[in-house]
Design a protein around this motif. Structure first.
Motif, PDB file in Angstrom:
ATOM      1  N   LYS A 173       0.840  -1.205   0.000  1.00 15.76           N
ATOM      2  CA  LYS A 173       0.000   0.000   0.000  1.00 15.76           C
ATOM      3  C   LYS A 173       0.875   1.254   0.000  1.00 15.76           C
ATOM      4  O   LYS A 173       2.075   1.205   0.272  1.00 15.76           O
ATOM      5  N   SER A 174       0.234   2.382  -0.281  1.00 14.04           N
ATOM      6  CA  SER A 174       0.945   3.657  -0.353  1.00 14.04           C
ATOM      7  C   SER A 174       1.631   3.970   0.974  1.00 14.04           C
ATOM      8  O   SER A 174       1.033   3.845   2.047  1.00 14.04           O
ATOM      9  N   GLY A 175       2.891   4.379   0.908  1.00 12.34           N
ATOM     10  CA  GLY A 175       3.634   4.794   2.090  1.00 12.34           C
ATOM     11  C   GLY A 175       4.267   3.661   2.865  1.00 12.34           C
ATOM     12  O   GLY A 175       4.968   3.916   3.852  1.00 12.34           O
ATOM     13  N   GLU A 176       4.059   2.411   2.464  1.00 13.07           N
ATOM     14  CA  GLU A 176       4.605   1.287   3.219  1.00 13.07           C
ATOM     15  C   GLU A 176       6.065   1.030   2.852  1.00 13.07           C
ATOM     16  O   GLU A 176       6.506   1.293   1.729  1.00 13.07           O
ATOM     17  N   THR A 177       6.784   0.505   3.833  1.00 13.93           N
ATOM     18  CA  THR A 177       8.181   0.124   3.626  1.00 13.93           C
ATOM     19  C   THR A 177       8.323  -1.379   3.860  1.00 13.93           C
ATOM     20  O   THR A 177       7.468  -2.002   4.501  1.00 13.93           O
ATOM     21  N   LEU A 178       9.409  -1.929   3.360  1.00 15.31           N
ATOM     22  CA  LEU A 178       9.650  -3.362   3.521  1.00 15.31           C
ATOM     23  C   LEU A 178       9.792  -3.718   5.000  1.00 15.31           C
ATOM     24  O   LEU A 178       9.242  -4.725   5.472  1.00 15.31           O
ATOM     25  N   GLY A 179      10.511  -2.870   5.746  1.00 15.11           N
ATOM     26  CA  GLY A 179      10.681  -3.125   7.175  1.00 15.11           C
ATOM     27  C   GLY A 179       9.358  -3.074   7.925  1.00 15.11           C
ATOM     28  O   GLY A 179       9.100  -3.894   8.821  1.00 15.11           O
ATOM     29  N   GLY A 180       8.515  -2.112   7.561  1.00 11.81           N
ATOM     30  CA  GLY A 180       7.214  -1.994   8.219  1.00 11.81           C
ATOM     31  C   GLY A 180       6.323  -3.191   7.948  1.00 11.81           C
ATOM     32  O   GLY A 180       5.644  -3.697   8.855  1.00 11.81           O
ATOM     33  N   ILE A 181       6.327  -3.671   6.713  1.00 10.35           N
ATOM     34  CA  ILE A 181       5.530  -4.855   6.361  1.00 10.35           C
ATOM     35  C   ILE A 181       6.030  -6.071   7.128  1.00 10.35           C
ATOM     36  O   ILE A 181       5.246  -6.853   7.666  1.00 10.35           O
ATOM     37  N   ALA A 182       7.338  -6.229   7.190  1.00  5.77           N
ATOM     38  CA  ALA A 182       7.915  -7.360   7.909  1.00  5.77           C
ATOM     39  C   ALA A 182       7.515  -7.339   9.375  1.00  5.77           C
ATOM     40  O   ALA A 182       7.151  -8.374   9.952  1.00  5.77           O
ATOM     41  N   ASN A 183       7.541  -6.153  10.001  1.00  7.41           N
ATOM     42  CA  ASN A 183       7.160  -6.037  11.416  1.00  7.41           C
ATOM     43  C   ASN A 183       5.694  -6.376  11.637  1.00  7.41           C
ATOM     44  O   ASN A 183       5.348  -7.115  12.563  1.00  7.41           O
ATOM     45  N   ARG A 184       4.824  -5.843  10.774  1.00  2.00           N
ATOM     46  CA  ARG A 184       3.387  -6.089  10.949  1.00  2.00           C
ATOM     47  C   ARG A 184       3.013  -7.547  10.697  1.00  2.00           C
ATOM     48  O   ARG A 184       2.120  -8.089  11.332  1.00  2.00           O
ATOM     49  N   GLU A 185       3.721  -8.168   9.752  1.00  2.00           N
ATOM     50  CA  GLU A 185       3.412  -9.555   9.421  1.00  2.00           C
ATOM     51  C   GLU A 185       4.125 -10.548  10.330  1.00  2.00           C
ATOM     52  O   GLU A 185       3.852 -11.739  10.288  1.00  2.00           O
ATOM     53  N   GLY A 186       5.062 -10.036  11.145  1.00  4.35           N
ATOM     54  CA  GLY A 186       5.781 -10.928  12.062  1.00  4.35           C
ATOM     55  C   GLY A 186       6.706 -11.891  11.350  1.00  4.35           C
ATOM     56  O   GLY A 186       6.911 -13.028  11.789  1.00  4.35           O
TER      57      GLY A 186
END
Length: 329
Positions: A100-113
């Protein structure tokens, strides 16, 4: 099918009997019968079709297969069942995430665990690991399995489509060791990172595979990820017909597999190739035997989960099911 791709055993029989004992309005587990549809099961159970889909992690087009076990979510347990289901299919250990707009790879990894490096490897990302809005990322997830009575490492590996070596390493186990009922196993995700290089196929040295027997194909291969996946082909034959090795190799499994395959033979052909012969009435080889191309390994029977007289045949490359019809002459 471990390893299904081969795969009605003791666990299935006991579950089927329990399911039949309960009325459609009461059962919490339903074993799919011949000719049944998802809508029909939902109507008889009095549970919305979508809730059954969510509780079992089914993927579109929501196909079901004979012998498949469906959880029927009811009351308070329904929310717990659905919530405990990841978006991950048992057949792959991978789920898909749309950036999604504004997302980063690190942020996705953290949210998805999930470790960032695992997402990088699963998607073949290159430094500096830039992602874009709308991009679909594969998210590799670890699954869990509780060993049932009589289960073997090969059977579990075949069921999940993950090489037993990978499962053993993930759990710190001896590949040749035995499993205990109730033992908890981590099932690692496996994936093929995208590659710009064309694939090459390394077939066993010397010759093309031969057919395991002659007969009509009742059911063809369906790739994992579909709701009605099928790791091999089912070849109709008379009871007692000879099932033969498709190439020379070493027998690495020859015994009854209690969950799906019935009497099962698995042969290592080298170069990462394994073939499996299920639903046999009788085994004519034993573990450790060297077999030649065309050598008899068993007699066709009806010992698998389908209870049909046929040979359930699977071919695997590095533990992953491949369509036998693309490899057989």
């Amino acid at each position: 099918m471990t390893y299904k791709a081969f795969l009605a055993g003791i666990a299935f029989i006991s579950l089927s009997a329990a399911a039949q004992a309960a009325s459609p309005e009461e059962e919490t587990v339903h074993v799919v019968g011949e000719g049944e549809t998802l809508n029909g099961i939902a109507n008889r159970a009095g549970v919305p079709r979508q809730r059954i889909i969510e509780a079992n992690g089914l993927d579109a087009p929501y196909m079901i297969r004979v012998g498949q076990k469906l959880e029927i979510p009811r009351g308070k347990t329904a929310r717990r069942t659905i919530a405990s289901r990841a978006s991950t299919s048992k057949s792959s250990g991978l789920s898909t995430y749309v950036v999604k707009s504004g997302e980063t790879l690190g942020g996705i990894a953290n949210r998805e665990g999930v470790p960032r490096v695992s997402i990088i490897e699963a998607n073949g990302l290159k430094d500096p690991y830039v992602i874009r809005v709308g991009q679909k990322l594969l998210i590799p997830r670890t699954r869990h399995h509780t060993v049932k009575d009589g289960e073997t490492g090969f059977a579990i590996a075949m069921d999940y489509g993950v090489p037993w070596k990978n499962i053993a390493i993930a759990n710190g186990l001896d590949q040749d060791g035995s499993l205990q009922k109730g033992q908890k196993l981590l099932i690692p995700a496996i994936f093929d990172p995208p590659s710009s290089q064309p694939e090459t196929t390394n077939k066993p040295t010397g010759a093309r595979f031969a057919w395991p027997l002659t007969g009509d194909i009742r059911r063809k291969f369906t790739a994992r990820g579909a709701g009605d996946y099928h790791d091999g082909i089912d070849i109709v034959a008379d009871k007692g017909a000879a099932a033969r090795s498709i190439a020379e190799g070493t027998v690495i499994f020859a015994q009854k597999e209690p969950r799906q395959f019935g009497n099962l033979v698995i042969i290592d052909h080298g170069n990462g190739y394994h073939s499996a012969y299920g639903s046999l009435e009788k085994l004519t080889v034993k573990k450790g035997d060297k077999v030649g191309k065309g050598e008899r390994v068993g007699l066709v029977g009806d010992t698998s989960i389908t209870r049909k007289t046929e040979l359930h045949f699977e071919l695997r490359k590095n533990g992953k099911p491949v369509d036998p019809l693309t490899e057989l002459p």
